[in-house]
Design a protein around this motif. Structure first.
Motif, mmCIF file in Angstrom:
data_model
loop_
_atom_site.group_PDB
_atom_site.id
_atom_site.type_symbol
_atom_site.label_atom_id
_atom_site.label_comp_id
_atom_site.label_asym_id
_atom_site.label_seq_id
_atom_site.Cartn_x
_atom_site.Cartn_y
_atom_site.Cartn_z
ATOM 1 N N PRO A 220 8.273 -10.839 2.499
ATOM 2 C CA PRO A 220 8.643 -11.693 3.629
ATOM 3 C C PRO A 220 7.696 -11.465 4.809
ATOM 4 N N GLY A 221 7.422 -12.538 5.545
ATOM 5 C CA GLY A 221 6.484 -12.442 6.659
ATOM 6 C C GLY A 221 7.191 -12.435 8.003
ATOM 7 N N TYR A 222 6.725 -11.566 8.889
ATOM 8 C CA TYR A 222 7.272 -11.477 10.249
ATOM 9 C C TYR A 222 6.122 -11.472 11.240
ATOM 10 N N ALA A 223 6.421 -11.879 12.468
ATOM 11 C CA ALA A 223 5.385 -11.936 13.506
ATOM 12 C C ALA A 223 5.219 -10.582 14.186
ATOM 13 N N CYS A 224 3.996 -10.274 14.552
ATOM 14 C CA CYS A 224 3.779 -9.162 15.472
ATOM 15 C C CYS A 224 2.802 -9.621 16.537
ATOM 16 N N ARG A 225 2.933 -9.038 17.695
ATOM 17 C CA ARG A 225 2.081 -9.398 18.815
ATOM 18 C C ARG A 225 1.094 -8.265 19.072
ATOM 19 N N GLY A 226 0.129 -8.515 19.922
ATOM 20 C CA GLY A 226 -0.957 -7.542 20.106
ATOM 21 C C GLY A 226 -0.551 -6.187 20.643
ATOM 22 N N THR A 227 0.706 -6.064 21.073
ATOM 23 C CA THR A 227 1.175 -4.755 21.522
ATOM 24 C C THR A 227 2.159 -4.121 20.539
ATOM 25 N N SER A 228 2.473 -4.846 19.470
ATOM 26 C CA SER A 228 3.356 -4.274 18.444
ATOM 27 C C SER A 228 2.678 -4.325 17.084
ATOM 28 N N SER A 229 1.345 -4.458 17.116
ATOM 29 C CA SER A 229 0.567 -4.639 15.887
ATOM 30 C C SER A 229 0.009 -3.307 15.397
ATOM 31 N N HIS A 230 0.808 -2.253 15.496
ATOM 32 C CA HIS A 230 0.359 -0.929 15.045
ATOM 33 C C HIS A 230 -0.008 -1.012 13.563
ATOM 34 N N ILE A 231 -1.224 -0.559 13.245
ATOM 35 C CA ILE A 231 -1.681 -0.720 11.854
ATOM 36 C C ILE A 231 -1.966 0.616 11.173
ATOM 37 N N THR A 232 -2.275 1.652 11.963
ATOM 38 C CA THR A 232 -2.507 2.965 11.369
ATOM 39 C C THR A 232 -2.325 4.024 12.442
ATOM 40 N N TRP A 233 -2.468 5.273 12.043
ATOM 41 C CA TRP A 233 -2.411 6.345 13.036
ATOM 42 C C TRP A 233 -3.336 7.471 12.639
ATOM 43 N N ILE A 234 -3.763 8.213 13.668
ATOM 44 C CA ILE A 234 -4.534 9.447 13.476
ATOM 45 C C ILE A 234 -3.853 10.499 14.339
ATOM 46 N N GLY A 235 -3.284 11.505 13.723
ATOM 47 C CA GLY A 235 -2.523 12.489 14.492
ATOM 48 C C GLY A 235 -1.369 11.808 15.195
ATOM 49 N N TRP A 236 -1.320 11.949 16.499
ATOM 50 C CA TRP A 236 -0.234 11.330 17.259
ATOM 51 C C TRP A 236 -0.677 10.053 17.966
ATOM 52 N N THR A 237 -1.866 9.578 17.619
ATOM 53 C CA THR A 237 -2.346 8.340 18.219
ATOM 54 C C THR A 237 -2.189 7.197 17.227
ATOM 55 N N GLN A 238 -1.592 6.128 17.699
ATOM 56 C CA GLN A 238 -1.435 4.941 16.861
ATOM 57 C C GLN A 238 -2.361 3.841 17.353
ATOM 58 N N TYR A 239 -2.732 2.955 16.445
ATOM 59 C CA TYR A 239 -3.720 1.941 16.762
ATOM 60 C C TYR A 239 -3.163 0.553 16.525
ATOM 61 N N CYS A 240 -3.272 -0.290 17.561
ATOM 62 C CA CYS A 240 -2.805 -1.676 17.489
ATOM 63 C C CYS A 240 -4.000 -2.603 17.324
ATOM 64 N N VAL A 241 -3.890 -3.578 16.447
ATOM 65 C CA VAL A 241 -4.909 -4.615 16.351
ATOM 66 C C VAL A 241 -4.812 -5.462 17.620
ATOM 67 N N GLY A 242 -5.945 -5.750 18.223
ATOM 68 C CA GLY A 242 -5.960 -6.561 19.449
ATOM 69 C C GLY A 242 -5.602 -5.735 20.656
ATOM 70 N N GLY A 243 -4.319 -5.508 20.853
ATOM 71 C CA GLY A 243 -3.881 -4.676 21.970
ATOM 72 C C GLY A 243 -3.217 -5.438 23.094
ATOM 73 N N GLU A 244 -3.271 -6.781 23.019
ATOM 74 C CA GLU A 244 -2.687 -7.586 24.100
ATOM 75 C C GLU A 244 -1.908 -8.738 23.472
ATOM 76 N N VAL A 245 -0.786 -9.090 24.073
ATOM 77 C CA VAL A 245 -0.008 -10.226 23.574
ATOM 78 C C VAL A 245 -0.814 -11.506 23.799
ATOM 79 N N TYR A 246 -0.885 -12.355 22.786
ATOM 80 C CA TYR A 246 -1.539 -13.662 22.976
ATOM 81 C C TYR A 246 -0.499 -14.599 23.576
ATOM 82 N N THR A 247 -0.404 -14.543 24.890
ATOM 83 C CA THR A 247 0.619 -15.299 25.607
ATOM 84 C C THR A 247 0.410 -16.801 25.416
ATOM 85 N N GLY A 248 1.492 -17.488 25.114
ATOM 86 C CA GLY A 248 1.422 -18.933 24.967
ATOM 87 C C GLY A 248 1.189 -19.390 23.540
ATOM 88 N N VAL A 249 1.086 -18.447 22.601
ATOM 89 C CA VAL A 249 0.866 -18.828 21.201
ATOM 90 C C VAL A 249 2.168 -18.671 20.418
#
Lengths: 191, 307
Positions: free
Chosen positions: B220-249
């Protein structure tokens, strides 16, 4: 009595905030960073590049080529000038090593199918450069190369044009393409 | 007592400042769909894109609208910290450029490239596939200029290999810790260098799927925005694709294994349902789904992967 109550309240508020801060600081979500999709505009901007640890780049430029002039007969050959420019942002990064091999998938490959069951025509097979192997470019220097595209006589008629692509290069720094000079470039096949 | 209160207040203020998330420096607006299901390993993922009919001339020069496919590398179920991305970027000239990229956390690998023009905004579809054999990540793109080319399965094919840093990819989502957000390891979405708001652009993303050894599958597919797009982690740092909500999309259409994104002024809700089905993919084309690459697996040449 009232002062003791206020002190008690202050200690309670502090304790709650301190607990939240401890949980937050020690929890794994404490740091979140971005994975950008960097384009030439970002790689070529020293400030943005520095944010992502990019210390320099090699840019591929097509100088003085008019797209209208890029055509060749079947069986013919066309030469296209290419410039490789190395820009360093870091004093310690004094040179970049660029590998040239249009037959390696690490430099990219491209081709076209002419029918559902047909074989793929690999355009890399038509491309060569006047240099090969590993070359070194000093920071701030530009190296001129010539790409030769030799079109086989029996190239299927379904292929009427071949995009000009900076195929066959990889480097020990990021590589990018000058989009303005590369815009819309393809070699039209005559005949 | 008053002095102690003041000290406690000041300490509380300092702690509150620590709790405020730091501002991101160069975040990019991003919206995507991800496959929600238990995390699984795979060696192949695939996604497809097409651009809608909109006023390209309104897009400022130098800005791009990219269909981006992103997947996390891993050894087994443990992420390596590497993220592999393929962007298909549309510029206001109408040209579409393809760029396979790799990042360790947020740091681009040495083979971040922007190599080739692969078509234009009128193309019927662009299929992107990433495959790994543990030594090489093979990025492939099949560009179909027309609907007839789709029907005939006659694409232009591009391939670009990069060194792999781990054994496999991950699909699905998992939580790395009690307080951590869900990490969505495979995402297919839209990203710009800066938000494009001058025209009601649209991008269709379809058939995000992974290969299970026998079939191409989707959750099933769900939406994620640029601030909830965590894709991986290194130690205690997590990484989001983009990093900013694409407002208006917002999603303006969705079907099984497909979603249409459009700039409408309304922002899609985080974790909005895109489709609820899971299953195996069937498509009118076959080449992107072939079990092996024409160029096969080749050893990484010397010099590739040097940092």
């Amino acid at each position: 009595m009232r002062q003791k109550f206020r002190l008690g309240m202050a200690i309670s508020v502090f304790a709650v905030i301190a607990t939240l801060a401890c949980v937050y600081l020690w929890a794994p979500q404490m740091q979140v960073k971005d994975v950008p999709f960097l384009g030439p505009g970002q790689i070529c901007d020293p400030e943005i590049a520095a944010q992502y640890g990019v210390k320099g780049y090699v840019e591929i430029i097509y100088p003085l080529v008019s797209p209208d002039l890029l055509s060749v007969d079947r069986g013919g050959e066309i030469n296209i000038d290419i410039l490789l420019r190395f820009v360093s942002y870091a004093p310690e990064l004094t040179e970049a090593r660029v590998s040239i091999d249009p037959k390696s998938p690490f430099g990219g490959t491209y081709g076209k199918y002419c029918s559902n069951n047909g074989t793929e025509i690999i355009f890399n097979d038509f491309i060569s450069y006047n240099a090969s192997g590993s070359i070194t470019i000093k920071a701030g220097e530009t190296m001129a190369l010539t790409m030769s595209m030799r079109i086989p006589e029996d190239l299927p008629k379904c292929i009427s044009a071949i995009p000009v692509a900076a195929i066959g290069f990889w480097a020990d720094v990021p590589m990018t393409v000058d989009l303005e000079s590369a815009c819309g470039m393809e070699v039209a096949i005559r005949g | 007592v008053g002095k102690v209160e003041r000290i406690l207040m000041m300490l509380s203020m300092v702690l509150i400042l620590l709790l405020v998330p730091s501002t991101r420096v160069n975040a990019a607006p991003y919206v995507a769909g991800y496959l929600r299901g238990n995390v699984v390993t795979t060696t192949k993922v695939l996604g497809a894109f097409s651009y809608g009919d909109f006023d390209l001339g309104s897009v400022p020069s130098g800005e791009f609208l990219a269909g981006v496919t992103s997947v996390a590398g891993a050894n087994g179920l443990t992420p390596s910290g590497w993220v592999y991305q393929n962007g298909i970027a549309l510029f206001n000239t109408g040209e579409v450029w393809w760029s396979p990229q790799e990042y360790y956390g947020d740091t681009p690998g040495p083979y971040h490239v922007w190599p080739v023009p692969v078509g234009d905004n009128t193309y019927a579809a662009f299929y992107v596939r990433m495959s790994t054999d543990g030594g090489t990540v093979t990025n492939e793109l099949w560009a179909y200029p027309t609907v007839q080319d789709l029907l005939d399965d006659n694409p232009v094919h591009y391939q670009w290999s990069l060194p792999a840093h781990e054994a496999n990819f991950l699909v699905g989502r998992q939580k790395p810790g009690l307080f951590a957000p869900y990490i969505k390891h495979f995402q297919v979405g839209v990203e710009s260098n800066v938000a494009i708001t001058e025209t009601d652009w649209s991008v269709d993303c379809f058939e995000p799927c992974w290969y299970d050894g026998a079939h191409w599958r989707y959750y099933p597919g769900y939406a994620c925005r640029g601030t909830s797009s965590h894709i991986t982690w290194i130690g205690w740092t997590q990484y989001c694709v983009g990093g900013e909500v694409y407002t208006g999309v917002d999603k303006t259409s969705s079907d099984v294994d497909a979603v249409g994104w459009e700039y409408t002024g309304t922002t899609v809700g985080d974790d909005a349902l895109l489709w609820s089905e899971s299953g195996t993919v069937s498509d009118i084309v076959s080449k992107p789904y072939a079990s092996s690459s024409k160029w096969g697996w080749l050893p990484v040449p010397s010099g590739v992967g040097r940092q």
